[in-house]
Design an enzyme around this catalytic site. Structure first.
Site, PDB file in Angstrom:
ATOM      1  N   MET A 238       0.795  -1.237   0.000  1.00  0.00           N
ATOM      2  CA  MET A 238       0.000   0.000   0.000  1.00  0.00           C
ATOM      3  C   MET A 238       0.828   1.288   0.000  1.00  0.00           C
ATOM      4  O   MET A 238       0.263   2.379   0.073  1.00  0.00           O
ATOM      5  CB  MET A 238      -0.975   0.032   1.197  1.00  0.00           C
ATOM      6  CG  MET A 238      -1.925  -1.141   1.277  1.00  0.00           C
ATOM      7  SD  MET A 238      -3.009  -1.265  -0.157  1.00  0.00           S
ATOM      8  CE  MET A 238      -4.056   0.176   0.065  1.00  0.00           C
ATOM      9  N   ASP A 239       2.149   1.182  -0.105  1.00  0.00           N
ATOM     10  CA  ASP A 239       2.974   2.391  -0.163  1.00  0.00           C
ATOM     11  C   ASP A 239       4.207   2.130  -1.023  1.00  0.00           C
ATOM     12  O   ASP A 239       5.333   2.448  -0.647  1.00  0.00           O
ATOM     13  CB  ASP A 239       3.385   2.820   1.241  1.00  0.00           C
ATOM     14  CG  ASP A 239       3.886   4.262   1.297  1.00  0.00           C
ATOM     15  OD1 ASP A 239       3.598   5.038   0.354  1.00  0.00           O
ATOM     16  OD2 ASP A 239       4.571   4.626   2.268  1.00  0.00           O
TER      17      ASP A 239
END
Length: 326
Positions: A160-161
């Site tokens: 997610m990053d």
């Protein structure tokens, strides 16, 4: 010069039932508070909630990094423990950073986790602050990025990053490079629902459109959320590849209402998918790529998550012998 600290305990076994409890698994390390101000803070490592510093074992002289969370309050403790739980669970891969137990707490620096110390900085620095890289080297780095992320997905999480700053470089004795994925502070379980939120941070350029709020009116409460899938990380990795191969960001955020470069790409891609547009009419940053790789990027940056290129398909594309460039 790294500061010497007391010997840390060995990493315990990890398994699917691995669990952390902030009351049982955090060791108070009183003597560390007297030396933390003298530690070497690692470049580009100071964020809103954590910073990293290099330290050294007293006996083995092995250097490691401490990731220090600034607060000791309960909310920070729970966020810290969740990140540590995921980081330890996914550590068992050559392209994922190793996070060790036990965890620590200092009166001055808050919660602390111990991770590997990279000797080559992060991938953003490696790409931008040295001479241009040949295609074969960039392909090799790309394979390692895919492999690390695929392992995390296999453990049941999306990172997610995904961004260049969240891959660190290890320079080996033969001068080859090993990449490792770091920072699981935003990692989330696959299949869980997450809020769409307004993002104004360094990672926003890498985020897929499902991360951003939809424009009103919303027709159902579910539209305020999105289901976390591996496709979110595929999008972020696609941005990484474009930046690595062109040294430019294609857009600032994947929102057709707020970013004209992104809107122009999606307009072109909607025609290219059906053979109604050519490479010559693509946004300038994409014109250096071969037609085959334009197909790949159009599939990576598909706004429909279900039809987006998969990580396995991306790995196969990277392994193909034909050139990425035109």
């Amino acid at each position: 010069m790294a500061i010497v600290v007391d010997k840390l305990e060995a990493l315990p076994p990890k398994g699917d039932d691995f669990c952390l409890d902030v009351r049982k698994d955090v060791v108070n390390i009183v003597n560390l508070k007297n030396v933390l101000s003298r530690l070497r803070i690692l470049p580009n490592s100071t964020g809103s909630t954590a910073r990293c510093a290099a330290v050294q074992f007293k006996d083995s002289k092995q250097q490691v990094a401490l990731k220090m969370f600034k607060q000791c309050d309960e909310e920070t403790g729970h966020r810290f423990m969740e990140e540590a739980r995921i980081a330890v669970k996914v550590s068992d891969h050559p392209n994922v950073i190793t996070t060790s137990l036990p965890l620590y707490r200092s009166e001055k620096e808050g919660f602390i986790m111990v991770i590997e110390l990279a000797n080559g900085g992060d991938l953003w620095d490696y790409v931008f602050q040295s001479k241009p890289k040949p295609e074969y080297e960039l392909r090799g780095l790309s394979r390692q990025m895919v492999d690390g992320l695929s392992h995390v997905h296999g453990c049941g999480y999306a990172h997610m990053d995904v961004k260049l700053e969240n891959f660190v470089v290890f320079v080996n004795a033969d001068n080859s490079k090993t990449l490792k994925l770091i920072d699981f502070g935003l990692a989330y379980g696959l299949g869980r629902w997450q809020d769409r939120v307004e993002m104004d941070c360094s990672g926003a350029a890498y985020y897929a459109p499902e991360r951003f709020p939809l424009q009103p009116p919303l027709y159902s409460p579910q539209e305020a959320y999105f289901c976390v899938q591996t496709s979110f990380d595929v999008w972020g990795l696609g941005i990484c590849l474009v930046v690595m191969f062109t040294l430019q960001y294609p857009w600032d955020r994947a929102d057709i209402t707020k970013d004209i470069r992104y809107a122009k790409f999606q307009e072109w891609a909607s025609h290219f998918r059906y053979g109604d547009a050519s490479r010559e009419s693509a946004p300038e940053i994409f014109q250096c790529f071969s037609d085959a790789w334009l197909d790949i990027f159009v599939s990576i940056f598909d706004e429909i998550e279900e039809t987006r290129l998969t990580m396995a398909q991306l790995r196969s594309a990277i392994d193909r012998p034909d050139s990425i460039y035109d």
